[in-house]
Design a protein around this motif. Structure first.
Motif, mmCIF file in Angstrom:
data_model
loop_
_atom_site.group_PDB
_atom_site.id
_atom_site.type_symbol
_atom_site.label_atom_id
_atom_site.label_comp_id
_atom_site.label_asym_id
_atom_site.label_seq_id
_atom_site.Cartn_x
_atom_site.Cartn_y
_atom_site.Cartn_z
ATOM 1 N N LYS A 162 0.819 -1.213 0.000
ATOM 2 C CA LYS A 162 0.000 0.000 0.000
ATOM 3 C C LYS A 162 0.848 1.257 0.000
ATOM 4 O O LYS A 162 0.378 2.322 -0.416
ATOM 5 C CB LYS A 162 -0.949 -0.002 1.211
ATOM 6 N N GLY A 163 2.094 1.161 0.435
ATOM 7 C CA GLY A 163 2.981 2.321 0.447
ATOM 8 C C GLY A 163 3.745 2.523 -0.848
ATOM 9 O O GLY A 163 4.497 3.499 -0.978
ATOM 10 N N ILE A 164 3.595 1.612 -1.805
ATOM 11 C CA ILE A 164 4.290 1.754 -3.100
ATOM 12 C C ILE A 164 3.435 2.599 -4.033
ATOM 13 O O ILE A 164 2.268 2.265 -4.284
ATOM 14 C CB ILE A 164 4.552 0.362 -3.728
ATOM 15 N N PRO A 165 3.963 3.692 -4.570
ATOM 16 C CA PRO A 165 3.168 4.559 -5.462
ATOM 17 C C PRO A 165 2.678 3.808 -6.693
ATOM 18 O O PRO A 165 3.466 3.146 -7.380
ATOM 19 C CB PRO A 165 4.146 5.668 -5.845
ATOM 20 N N ILE A 166 1.395 3.906 -6.966
ATOM 21 C CA ILE A 166 0.825 3.215 -8.121
ATOM 22 C C ILE A 166 1.288 3.845 -9.423
ATOM 23 O O ILE A 166 1.219 3.229 -10.497
ATOM 24 C CB ILE A 166 -0.716 3.214 -8.026
ATOM 25 N N GLU A 167 1.791 5.080 -9.359
ATOM 26 C CA GLU A 167 2.291 5.759 -10.572
ATOM 27 C C GLU A 167 3.447 5.002 -11.213
ATOM 28 O O GLU A 167 3.620 5.045 -12.440
ATOM 29 C CB GLU A 167 2.736 7.186 -10.228
ATOM 30 N N LEU A 168 4.254 4.299 -10.397
ATOM 31 C CA LEU A 168 5.355 3.505 -10.957
ATOM 32 C C LEU A 168 4.816 2.396 -11.856
ATOM 33 O O LEU A 168 5.362 2.141 -12.940
ATOM 34 C CB LEU A 168 6.182 2.893 -9.827
ATOM 35 N N GLU A 169 3.735 1.765 -11.420
ATOM 36 C CA GLU A 169 3.139 0.687 -12.199
ATOM 37 C C GLU A 169 2.461 1.230 -13.452
ATOM 38 O O GLU A 169 2.546 0.624 -14.531
ATOM 39 C CB GLU A 169 2.124 -0.073 -11.331
ATOM 40 N N GLU A 170 1.794 2.363 -13.322
ATOM 41 C CA GLU A 170 1.129 2.963 -14.480
ATOM 42 C C GLU A 170 2.135 3.366 -15.552
ATOM 43 O O GLU A 170 1.882 3.185 -16.751
ATOM 44 C CB GLU A 170 0.313 4.184 -14.037
ATOM 45 N N ALA A 171 3.288 3.872 -15.123
ATOM 46 C CA ALA A 171 4.332 4.244 -16.090
ATOM 47 C C ALA A 171 4.857 3.012 -16.821
ATOM 48 O O ALA A 171 5.111 3.045 -18.028
ATOM 49 C CB ALA A 171 5.472 4.960 -15.370
ATOM 50 N N ALA A 172 5.027 1.901 -16.087
ATOM 51 C CA ALA A 172 5.509 0.663 -16.712
ATOM 52 C C ALA A 172 4.490 0.112 -17.697
ATOM 53 O O ALA A 172 4.850 -0.400 -18.769
ATOM 54 C CB ALA A 172 5.822 -0.365 -15.639
#
Length: 275
Positions: A162-172
């Motif tokens: 839950k503390g990992i920004p979802i933006e990193l996944e969206e960029a990938a």
């Protein structure tokens, strides 16, 4: 002044010293008595050995078939840790990123399973696993450890993810990465601190576990170190000198494990706090 040595600091150090002594006393009894003769143990358990009986370790090694039981314990611990980390990290990731009531219900079920005592389900567990043909097999006990260890592992992974920004996944994903690739290439490497914690907790639990292997691994060739140590205690005899030596032989691999994992433990704590 920052960093000044005060009376309060001195008092805390003295308190920590005495607490450390309290925790080390049982370890002293195990080490010292493992190097005594049986008669010397009965005479005075607190005294240091008059002559170091390293022959206790040699005899315990041979009687418990140490290489065999060590291999069994090592395989069960490594494989169980592997399946727990793989399946529970993926399950926690999907539960966090899937926003609906069913994911919340499933997560709560995993958390609720943590409070169920093993003793209350061990009889139906043995009966059910016997029907499935999972008794007396290493894959069978690994599956059981996955079931019993998944609650805590998913709970810990869930809070960390839950503390990992979802933006990193969206960029990938925009760059063409699949959902499976996003998890293994982006998310899972970031889970290293909590993964190290889970591996340490599970290693301590699985390596030292006695009751589940006793119920499941009835074949003498599949005994783990705790089971092999138990058989030094018969109905009429208790070989304390050999049993304590065997216990030390079971502790030494864990001490070596902590020695090599120490820097990873510290890094995990620091990374988790910074995150």
């Amino acid at each position: 002044m920052e960093g000044k040595y005060t009376i309060k600091t001195f008092g805390l150090e003295i308190l920590a010293f005495f607490i450390a002594i309290i925790f080390l006393v049982p370890f002293y009894y195990v080490v010292s008595n493992s190097l005594k003769t049986f008669a010397e143990i009965l005479l005075n358990t607190s005294a240091l050995p008059t002559v170091l009986q390293f022959s206790n370790y040699v005899e315990a090694w041979e009687k418990m078939n140490y290489l065999k039981v060590f291999t069994n314990s090592l395989i069960i611990t490594l494989v169980s840790n592997l399946v727990i980390v793989i399946f529970c990290s993926m399950a926690a990731y999907m539960l966090v990123r899937t926003k609906n009531k069913w994911s919340q219900i499933i997560f709560l079920m995993f958390v609720a399973a943590m409070v169920i005592p093993f003793q209350s389900i061990m009889i139906p567990l043995v009966s059910f696993t016997s029907k499935l043909g999972l008794l007396n097999s290493i894959p069978g006990i690994v599956i059981m450890y996955l079931g019993f260890g998944s609650g805590l592992a998913i709970f810990l992974y869930h809070g960390f993810i839950k503390g990992i920004p979802i933006e990193l996944e969206e960029a990938a994903i925009i760059d063409g990465c699949s959902r499976f690739g996003v998890f293994w290439r982006i998310v899972f490497p970031l889970l290293k601190p909590i993964t190290v914690t889970i591996i340490i907790l599970n290693s301590l639990w699985i390596w030292n576990d006695f009751l589940l292997p006793l119920l499941v691994l009835q074949d003498p060739n599949l005994r783990t170190i705790p089971l092999a140590t138990f058989f030094f205690f018969g109905e009429y005899t208790k070989q304390w000198d050999l049993a304590l030596a065997a216990l030390m032989l079971g502790i030494i691999p864990l001490l070596i494990f902590f020695f090599f994992m120490q820097k990873h433990i510290i890094k995990g704590i620091v990374s988790g706090s910074i995150k």
